[in-house]
Scaffold this active site. Structure first.
Site, PDB file in Angstrom:
ATOM      1  N   ALA A  42       2.208  14.527 -18.072  1.00 51.23           N
ATOM      2  CA  ALA A  42       3.407  14.442 -18.674  1.00 51.23           C
ATOM      3  C   ALA A  42       4.407  13.642 -17.600  1.00 51.23           C
ATOM      4  CB  ALA A  42       3.509  15.703 -18.644  1.00 51.23           C
ATOM      5  N   TYR A  43       5.078  13.621 -18.371  1.00 53.42           N
ATOM      6  CA  TYR A  43       6.230  12.604 -17.947  1.00 53.42           C
ATOM      7  C   TYR A  43       7.066  14.416 -17.234  1.00 53.42           C
ATOM      8  CZ  TYR A  43       5.391   8.562 -19.842  1.00 53.42           C
ATOM      9  OH  TYR A  43       4.618   7.789 -20.279  1.00 53.42           O
ATOM     10  N   GLY A  44       7.341  14.025 -15.930  1.00 55.25           N
ATOM     11  CA  GLY A  44       8.278  15.174 -15.118  1.00 55.25           C
ATOM     12  C   GLY A  44       7.603  16.021 -14.201  1.00 55.25           C
ATOM     13  N   LYS A  56      10.794  29.011 -12.928  1.00 58.11           N
ATOM     14  CA  LYS A  56      11.901  29.275 -12.968  1.00 58.11           C
ATOM     15  C   LYS A  56      12.890  30.108 -14.310  1.00 58.11           C
ATOM     16  CE  LYS A  56      11.632  28.415  -8.811  1.00 58.11           C
ATOM     17  NZ  LYS A  56      10.240  27.743  -8.323  1.00 58.11           N
ATOM     18  N   ALA A 118      -3.566   5.538 -13.366  1.00 57.26           N
ATOM     19  CA  ALA A 118      -3.951   3.723 -11.888  1.00 57.26           C
ATOM     20  C   ALA A 118      -4.873   3.835 -11.061  1.00 57.26           C
ATOM     21  CB  ALA A 118      -2.367   3.457 -11.944  1.00 57.26           C
ATOM     22  N   TYR A 187       4.831  31.519  -0.648  1.00 56.33           N
ATOM     23  CA  TYR A 187       6.255  31.388  -1.732  1.00 56.33           C
ATOM     24  C   TYR A 187       5.399  31.634  -3.311  1.00 56.33           C
ATOM     25  CZ  TYR A 187       6.010  26.174  -2.008  1.00 56.33           C
ATOM     26  OH  TYR A 187       5.353  24.763  -2.321  1.00 56.33           O
ATOM     27  N   ALA A 273      -3.533  31.426  -4.962  1.00 57.21           N
ATOM     28  CA  ALA A 273      -2.001  30.716  -4.704  1.00 57.21           C
ATOM     29  C   ALA A 273      -2.292  30.862  -3.034  1.00 57.21           C
ATOM     30  CB  ALA A 273      -1.411  31.979  -5.032  1.00 57.21           C
ATOM     31  N   HIS A 448      37.920  34.003  -3.937  1.00 59.98           N
ATOM     32  CA  HIS A 448      37.420  35.579  -3.894  1.00 59.98           C
ATOM     33  C   HIS A 448      37.578  35.547  -5.535  1.00 59.98           C
ATOM     34  CE1 HIS A 448      37.819  39.327  -2.197  1.00 59.98           C
ATOM     35  NE2 HIS A 448      38.484  39.912  -2.952  1.00 59.98           N
TER      36      HIS A 448
END
Length: 472
Positions: A42-44, A56, A118, A187, A273, A448
């Site tokens: 997938a592109y991205g 996010k 490729a 993380y 993870a 401010h």
């Protein structure tokens, strides 16, 4: 353009359409090159499809629900329900919009999109495969490898997509699980644990080291861990996951300490993870004489050049830091070197952000780094609890810390933990890039009330001139 009609000869072929690859392809095409961009999925890439953007999006959605349900101190009372499936659908919509935008940008800039895998046939040609079949080859003058990374598989706790999940699998869950075990408190593990806990999932984190976020300074990591515990996340340190078994309605995970003590935990599923590894097995780098290190990363120089003349590597596949914005920057560098479009710029520092609650952003040197470099650091700190803006939004955990050269005043780095830390870091990145001093930042008038004033005060504190926090 389909795999059946791709060009047989181009100036530059780019392998991988993630944030490094598509940027390199567009920049090279803008300089007049004929460019083919090959993507197998997938592109991205990981960032847009199963990493930065979807995670996010979910973090933002769960933040809305969490804050709405925990705003009694502001005089707001309510009970907001979380539609987990609806949340996933919204996330998917964001991803679809951005990935579609990449295809449009590539087409508008004259980049030929090639659907397939490729692999190098030689130092000047790649073979294109699709669905296991060879579709032909593309000869090139230059090539950019941007194949990215994938989640590391943990021996004994391999992914199966049902009982043992990768970070990719978690972002595709159709319904909210009741209880999850997360292996790894780096993380990625901490971001996932935070978003899952806010969505109402019972989360336990298993970490073989003695603390969360071991790659960050202890006072930074401590704040994030404490906040995660407030969300209900439980931690088990000093334990490594060794194996798992399916049980009725879930999974049983076995862990072991260095002393050989074993424990068992049960949950709906286990999320592993423990890091990411480079994707090079699909490209056959040996056929092009490309050197890799002991971990499989492609060796490159400061201009993203590999050991083979005319072949470049950018992003995760080229090593740490494995960050999307680092990949994009390297994509531009590679394209500029290929096209001779001016002298490529190497950034003075690359920021890194963790989207936990509160967020973390680090740029450049820590105090320890500065001392190791034989500098005399001047350190300034501004606690968020002293920020008027942080108080008005009810987010007072954390601080801004600036590390400057005690002799010249030049800003060397910063560590930020607090609300919108990822945004606050931009000012420090600009300061480091420009060679600005703590005085430059301290004397710049900031709006401010804003969180950005904490950066100004930390810079002033490094000079013992802070007004809104005590100078030490």
């Amino acid at each position: 353009m389909s795999a059946q009609t791709f060009p047989k000869d181009v100036d530059t072929v780019v392998i991988g359409a993630g944030p490094g690859g598509y940027v390199a392809a567009i920049r090279a095409a803008q300089s007049g090159q004929e460019v083919a961009l090959v993507e197998r999925d997938a592109y991205g890439g990981t960032c847009l499809n199963v990493g930065c953007i979807p995670s996010k999006a979910l973090i933002a959605a769960t933040d809305v629900a969490y804050h709405a349900n925990n705003a009694e101190r502001m005089g707001i009372h309510g009970d907001v329900a979380v539609d987990f499936g609806g949340m996933i659908d919204w996330k998917d919509g964001v991803v679809k919009r951005l990935t579609g935008g990449i295809e449009k940008l590539c087409n508008a800039n004259g980049v030929t999109l090639v659907d397939g895998v490729a692999e190098f046939a030689s130092e000047r040609a790649v073979r294109i495969r699709k669905d296991g079949r060879e579709r032909g080859s593309i000869a090139f003058d230059s090539a950019v490898i941007a194949t990215g990374s994938r989640p590391i598989r943990l021996p004994g706790v391999e992914f199966d997509g049902e009982h043992v999940l990768s970070s990719t699998d978690v972002l595709k869950l159709g319904e909210r699980p009741g209880r999850l075990l997360v292996v790894g408190a780096g993380y990625i593990g901490m971001e996932l644990s935070t978003v899952l806990a806010k969505a109402g999932v019972d989360v336990t984190v298993i970490e073989m080291l003695d603390r969360a976020l071991p790659e960050y300074e202890r006072d930074v990591a401590r704040i994030v861990r404490r906040r995660a515990e407030e969300f209900g996340v439980e931690f088990r340190f000093g334990e490594g996951a060794t194996d798992w078994t399916p049980i009725d309605g879930g999974t049983r995970l076995t862990t072991e300490t260095e002393a050989g003590e074993r424990s068992e935990y049960e949950a709906d599923a286990v999320v592993v993870a423990v890091g990411r590894e480079p994707v090079t097995d699909t490209i056959d780098p040996g056929n092009a004489g490309i050197d890799t290190d002991e971990r499989g990363f492609i060796r490159t120089d400061e201009r993203t050049r590999t050991s083979t003349d005319g072949i470049f590597a950018v992003g995760d596949v080229a090593g740490e830091p494995m960050l999307a914005h680092k990949a994009s920057n390297e994509g531009e560098i590679a394209a500029d070197v290929i096209t001779g479009n001016g002298e490529p710029h190497t950034p003075a520092a690359i920021p890194a952000a963790v989207f936990t609650d509160p967020e973390i952003c680090t740029i450049g040197m820590t105090q320890a780094d500065a001392k190791a470099a034989e500098k005399d650091p001047a350190v300034g700190r501004m606690p968020m609890r002293a920020s008027g803006r942080a108080l008005t939004i009810g987010e007072t955990e954390g601080f801004v810390r600036i590390v400057a050269d005690g002799t010249t005043g030049t800003i060397l780095g910063a560590q930020i933990v607090g609300p919108e830390a990822s945004e606050l870091g931009a000012e420090i990145s600009v300061a480091i890039e420009m060679g600005a001093t703590a005085a430059d930042v301290a004397r710049t008038v900031h709006t401010h009330p804003t969180l950005g004033e904490a950066v100004m005060e930390a810079a002033a504190n490094a000079r013992n001139e802070a007004i809104h926090t005590l100078n030490e």
